[in-house]
Design a protein around this motif. Structure first.
Motif, PDB file in Angstrom:
ATOM      1  N   VAL A 173     -32.211  18.526  89.286  1.00  0.00           N
ATOM      2  CA  VAL A 173     -32.081  18.035  87.910  1.00  0.00           C
ATOM      3  C   VAL A 173     -30.627  17.874  87.505  1.00  0.00           C
ATOM      4  CG1 VAL A 173     -32.441  18.635  85.485  1.00  0.00           C
ATOM      5  CG2 VAL A 173     -34.307  18.886  87.109  1.00  0.00           C
ATOM      6  N   VAL A 174     -29.821  18.914  87.701  1.00  0.00           N
ATOM      7  CA  VAL A 174     -28.419  18.860  87.264  1.00  0.00           C
ATOM      8  C   VAL A 174     -27.633  17.795  88.018  1.00  0.00           C
ATOM      9  CG1 VAL A 174     -26.255  20.150  87.122  1.00  0.00           C
ATOM     10  CG2 VAL A 174     -28.398  21.233  86.441  1.00  0.00           C
ATOM     11  N   PRO A 175     -27.652  17.784  89.356  1.00  0.00           N
ATOM     12  CA  PRO A 175     -26.895  16.725  90.048  1.00  0.00           C
ATOM     13  C   PRO A 175     -27.397  15.325  89.734  1.00  0.00           C
ATOM     14  CG  PRO A 175     -28.247  17.957  91.602  1.00  0.00           C
ATOM     15  CD  PRO A 175     -28.258  18.726  90.328  1.00  0.00           C
ATOM     16  N   THR A 176     -28.702  15.182  89.496  1.00  0.00           N
ATOM     17  CA  THR A 176     -29.236  13.852  89.171  1.00  0.00           C
ATOM     18  C   THR A 176     -28.731  13.379  87.820  1.00  0.00           C
ATOM     19  OG1 THR A 176     -31.234  14.204  90.492  1.00  0.00           O
ATOM     20  CG2 THR A 176     -31.336  12.526  88.776  1.00  0.00           C
ATOM     21  N   LEU A 177     -28.725  14.246  86.824  1.00  0.00           N
ATOM     22  CA  LEU A 177     -28.232  13.868  85.494  1.00  0.00           C
ATOM     23  C   LEU A 177     -26.743  13.535  85.531  1.00  0.00           C
ATOM     24  CD1 LEU A 177     -30.088  16.445  83.195  1.00  0.00           C
ATOM     25  CD2 LEU A 177     -30.562  13.994  83.463  1.00  0.00           C
ATOM     26  N   ILE A 178     -25.979  14.331  86.265  1.00  0.00           N
ATOM     27  CA  ILE A 178     -24.544  14.060  86.384  1.00  0.00           C
ATOM     28  C   ILE A 178     -24.310  12.737  87.101  1.00  0.00           C
ATOM     29  CG2 ILE A 178     -22.390  14.843  87.430  1.00  0.00           C
ATOM     30  CD1 ILE A 178     -23.385  17.713  87.076  1.00  0.00           C
ATOM     31  N   GLY A 179     -25.049  12.518  88.178  1.00  0.00           N
ATOM     32  CA  GLY A 179     -24.890  11.279  88.934  1.00  0.00           C
ATOM     33  C   GLY A 179     -25.266  10.052  88.122  1.00  0.00           C
ATOM     34  N   ALA A 180     -26.377  10.118  87.392  1.00  0.00           N
ATOM     35  CA  ALA A 180     -26.806   8.981  86.577  1.00  0.00           C
ATOM     36  C   ALA A 180     -25.774   8.674  85.499  1.00  0.00           C
ATOM     37  CB  ALA A 180     -28.166   9.269  85.957  1.00  0.00           C
ATOM     38  N   SER A 181     -25.184   9.714  84.923  1.00  0.00           N
ATOM     39  CA  SER A 181     -24.152   9.509  83.903  1.00  0.00           C
ATOM     40  C   SER A 181     -22.918   8.853  84.496  1.00  0.00           C
ATOM     41  CB  SER A 181     -23.777  10.859  83.275  1.00  0.00           C
ATOM     42  OG  SER A 181     -24.896  11.467  82.652  1.00  0.00           O
ATOM     43  N   ALA A 182     -22.550   9.275  85.708  1.00  0.00           N
ATOM     44  CA  ALA A 182     -21.381   8.677  86.371  1.00  0.00           C
ATOM     45  C   ALA A 182     -21.617   7.210  86.684  1.00  0.00           C
ATOM     46  CB  ALA A 182     -21.061   9.458  87.648  1.00  0.00           C
ATOM     47  N   TRP A 183     -22.797   6.890  87.180  1.00  0.00           N
ATOM     48  CA  TRP A 183     -23.122   5.490  87.478  1.00  0.00           C
ATOM     49  C   TRP A 183     -23.136   4.658  86.197  1.00  0.00           C
ATOM     50  CZ3 TRP A 183     -25.011   2.894  92.097  1.00  0.00           C
ATOM     51  CH2 TRP A 183     -24.844   3.652  93.258  1.00  0.00           C
ATOM     52  N   PHE A 184     -23.672   5.203  85.120  1.00  0.00           N
ATOM     53  CA  PHE A 184     -23.693   4.475  83.844  1.00  0.00           C
ATOM     54  C   PHE A 184     -22.280   4.186  83.368  1.00  0.00           C
ATOM     55  CE2 PHE A 184     -23.133   4.883  79.258  1.00  0.00           C
ATOM     56  CZ  PHE A 184     -23.888   3.796  78.808  1.00  0.00           C
ATOM     57  N   LEU A 185     -21.430   5.213  83.373  1.00  0.00           N
ATOM     58  CA  LEU A 185     -20.076   5.046  82.856  1.00  0.00           C
ATOM     59  C   LEU A 185     -19.273   4.064  83.697  1.00  0.00           C
ATOM     60  CD1 LEU A 185     -18.220   6.070  80.630  1.00  0.00           C
ATOM     61  CD2 LEU A 185     -17.477   7.897  82.167  1.00  0.00           C
ATOM     62  N   MET A 186     -19.333   4.217  85.010  1.00  0.00           N
ATOM     63  CA  MET A 186     -18.574   3.324  85.879  1.00  0.00           C
ATOM     64  C   MET A 186     -19.048   1.878  85.747  1.00  0.00           C
ATOM     65  SD  MET A 186     -18.432   1.539  88.984  1.00  0.00           S
ATOM     66  CE  MET A 186     -19.695   2.189  90.071  1.00  0.00           C
ATOM     67  N   THR A 187     -20.375   1.671  85.747  1.00  0.00           N
ATOM     68  CA  THR A 187     -20.907   0.311  85.679  1.00  0.00           C
ATOM     69  C   THR A 187     -20.599  -0.349  84.339  1.00  0.00           C
ATOM     70  OG1 THR A 187     -22.716   0.984  87.138  1.00  0.00           O
ATOM     71  CG2 THR A 187     -22.987  -1.086  85.950  1.00  0.00           C
ATOM     72  N   SER A 188     -20.755   0.389  83.256  1.00  0.00           N
ATOM     73  CA  SER A 188     -20.527  -0.192  81.933  1.00  0.00           C
ATOM     74  C   SER A 188     -19.066  -0.567  81.732  1.00  0.00           C
ATOM     75  CB  SER A 188     -20.982   0.781  80.841  1.00  0.00           C
ATOM     76  OG  SER A 188     -20.258   1.997  80.910  1.00  0.00           O
ATOM     77  N   LEU A 189     -18.156   0.315  82.109  1.00  0.00           N
ATOM     78  CA  LEU A 189     -16.736   0.025  81.890  1.00  0.00           C
ATOM     79  C   LEU A 189     -16.208  -1.045  82.834  1.00  0.00           C
ATOM     80  CD1 LEU A 189     -15.218   3.551  81.151  1.00  0.00           C
ATOM     81  CD2 LEU A 189     -15.958   1.771  79.556  1.00  0.00           C
ATOM     82  N   MET A 190     -16.663  -1.034  84.098  1.00  0.00           N
ATOM     83  CA  MET A 190     -16.202  -2.063  85.016  1.00  0.00           C
ATOM     84  C   MET A 190     -16.829  -3.408  84.702  1.00  0.00           C
ATOM     85  SD  MET A 190     -13.858  -0.663  86.621  1.00  0.00           S
ATOM     86  CE  MET A 190     -13.475  -2.174  87.487  1.00  0.00           C
ATOM     87  N   GLY A 191     -18.016  -3.408  84.108  1.00  0.00           N
ATOM     88  CA  GLY A 191     -18.601  -4.663  83.647  1.00  0.00           C
ATOM     89  C   GLY A 191     -17.851  -5.217  82.454  1.00  0.00           C
ATOM     90  N   ALA A 192     -17.331  -4.310  81.623  1.00  0.00           N
ATOM     91  CA  ALA A 192     -16.592  -4.734  80.431  1.00  0.00           C
ATOM     92  C   ALA A 192     -15.147  -5.093  80.733  1.00  0.00           C
ATOM     93  CB  ALA A 192     -16.631  -3.612  79.391  1.00  0.00           C
ATOM     94  N   MET A 193     -14.608  -4.576  81.834  1.00  0.00           N
ATOM     95  CA  MET A 193     -13.179  -4.745  82.097  1.00  0.00           C
ATOM     96  C   MET A 193     -12.735  -6.204  82.245  1.00  0.00           C
ATOM     97  SD  MET A 193     -10.764  -2.641  84.767  1.00  0.00           S
ATOM     98  CE  MET A 193     -11.182  -1.092  83.942  1.00  0.00           C
ATOM     99  N   PRO A 194     -13.435  -7.063  83.018  1.00  0.00           N
ATOM    100  CA  PRO A 194     -12.978  -8.459  83.099  1.00  0.00           C
ATOM    101  C   PRO A 194     -12.953  -9.155  81.742  1.00  0.00           C
ATOM    102  CG  PRO A 194     -14.550  -7.977  84.844  1.00  0.00           C
ATOM    103  CD  PRO A 194     -14.570  -6.807  83.920  1.00  0.00           C
ATOM    104  N   ILE A 195     -13.946  -8.852  80.902  1.00  0.00           N
ATOM    105  CA  ILE A 195     -13.999  -9.460  79.569  1.00  0.00           C
ATOM    106  C   ILE A 195     -12.840  -8.959  78.719  1.00  0.00           C
ATOM    107  CG2 ILE A 195     -15.403  -9.779  77.503  1.00  0.00           C
ATOM    108  CD1 ILE A 195     -17.862  -9.221  79.235  1.00  0.00           C
ATOM    109  N   ALA A 196     -12.589  -7.651  78.775  1.00  0.00           N
ATOM    110  CA  ALA A 196     -11.495  -7.080  77.998  1.00  0.00           C
ATOM    111  C   ALA A 196     -10.146  -7.625  78.464  1.00  0.00           C
ATOM    112  CB  ALA A 196     -11.524  -5.562  78.118  1.00  0.00           C
ATOM    113  N   MET A 197      -9.980  -7.770  79.785  1.00  0.00           N
ATOM    114  CA  MET A 197      -8.719  -8.298  80.308  1.00  0.00           C
ATOM    115  C   MET A 197      -8.533  -9.757  79.920  1.00  0.00           C
ATOM    116  SD  MET A 197      -8.502  -6.511  84.101  1.00  0.00           S
ATOM    117  CE  MET A 197      -6.843  -7.154  84.404  1.00  0.00           C
ATOM    118  N   ALA A 198      -9.599 -10.531  79.968  1.00  0.00           N
ATOM    119  CA  ALA A 198      -9.507 -11.932  79.551  1.00  0.00           C
ATOM    120  C   ALA A 198      -9.135 -12.021  78.076  1.00  0.00           C
ATOM    121  CB  ALA A 198     -10.831 -12.641  79.815  1.00  0.00           C
ATOM    122  N   GLY A 199      -9.676 -11.107  77.271  1.00  0.00           N
ATOM    123  CA  GLY A 199      -9.354 -11.096  75.851  1.00  0.00           C
ATOM    124  C   GLY A 199      -7.905 -10.753  75.581  1.00  0.00           C
ATOM    125  N   CYS A 200      -7.268 -10.064  76.530  1.00  0.00           N
ATOM    126  CA  CYS A 200      -5.851  -9.719  76.401  1.00  0.00           C
ATOM    127  C   CYS A 200      -4.950 -10.734  77.101  1.00  0.00           C
ATOM    128  CB  CYS A 200      -5.595  -8.335  76.980  1.00  0.00           C
ATOM    129  SG  CYS A 200      -6.396  -6.974  76.097  1.00  0.00           S
TER     130      CYS A 200
END
Length: 226
Positions: A84-111
């Protein structure tokens, strides 16, 4: 099987071999973008899709051999508390990495940094897998809890750097920290759930499903972070 010893080293080598992708990705992405002009990021997306299809085809073509399995501690859903604990930590890490890296090209283009996106993503890809190659040379220090703790800290700091970045260097630093953080967390939770022989197939499937769900949710919410 237990992830220690030779099995752990093999895991680190296989995981780290993807570092080569980071070396080839900028050239492939640049050529794809040139072909897709004037579409922005369309070439990169198409190249990524083709790469995924090719990897699936290569995987399907691999010879199959039934491996001798070491019985897990408990079948079915018994022993679920161990993941349970490693799964929750892992899912959170995948969510954070995917969301921010998906947003990064858009944010960079905006800058006004659209031309720097390819290099930033390449650094991110390399840092996602390079730690595995380093740890393969020093397997004795690859311990689940320290890896997960260090990776979680890097993800948190990388997220803060992303929020404050306005220049290419800042985004590149954020992408690298997110890559290393995700790598250490993923390695740590993999070693964690397999250190005593591994969970049942059902539990392992639920674990993998949770990681995939975290990644998909992150992709869907990427726009909110850009």
């Amino acid at each position: 099987m237990p992830a220690g010893g030779r099995g752990g080293v093999a895991l680190l080598i296989v995981f780290g071999a993807a570092t080569l992708t980071g070396l080839a990705a900028p050239t492939i992405s640049g050529l794809a973008e040139a072909v897709a002009v004037p579409g922005i990021f369309a070439g990169t997306a198409a190249a990524a899709a083709l790469a995924h299809v090719a990897s699936l085809a290569a995987t399907a073509a691999l010879p199959h051999r039934r491996a001798r399995e070491i019985p897990s501690r408990a079948g079915g859903l018994q022993g679920w508390r161990a993941i349970v604990v490693p799964t929750l930590i892992g899912a959170s890490a995948w969510f954070l990495m995917t969301s921010l890296m998906g947003a990064m090209p858009i944010a960079m283009a905006g800058c006004g940094l659209a031309t720097a996106v390819t290099g930033t993503i390449a650094w991110h890809v390399m840092t996602m897998y390079a730690p595995s190659l380093a740890l393969a040379c020093l397997p004795g220090i690859a311990r689940p809890v320290p890896l997960v703790s260090a990776g979680s800290a890097l993800l948190a700091v990388g997220s803060l750097v992303f929020a404050l970045s306005r220049q290419a260097a800042g985004f590149s630093l954020s992408g690298a920290m997110l890559g290393v953080g995700w790598s250490l967390v993923t390695l740590g939770i993999t070693l964690w759930i397999h250190r005593d022989g591994g969970p049942s197939r059902l539990l392992l499937g639920l674990h993998d499903g949770a990681l995939l769900s975290g990644a998909l949710l992150g992709a869907l919410t990427a726009g909110a972070f850009s």
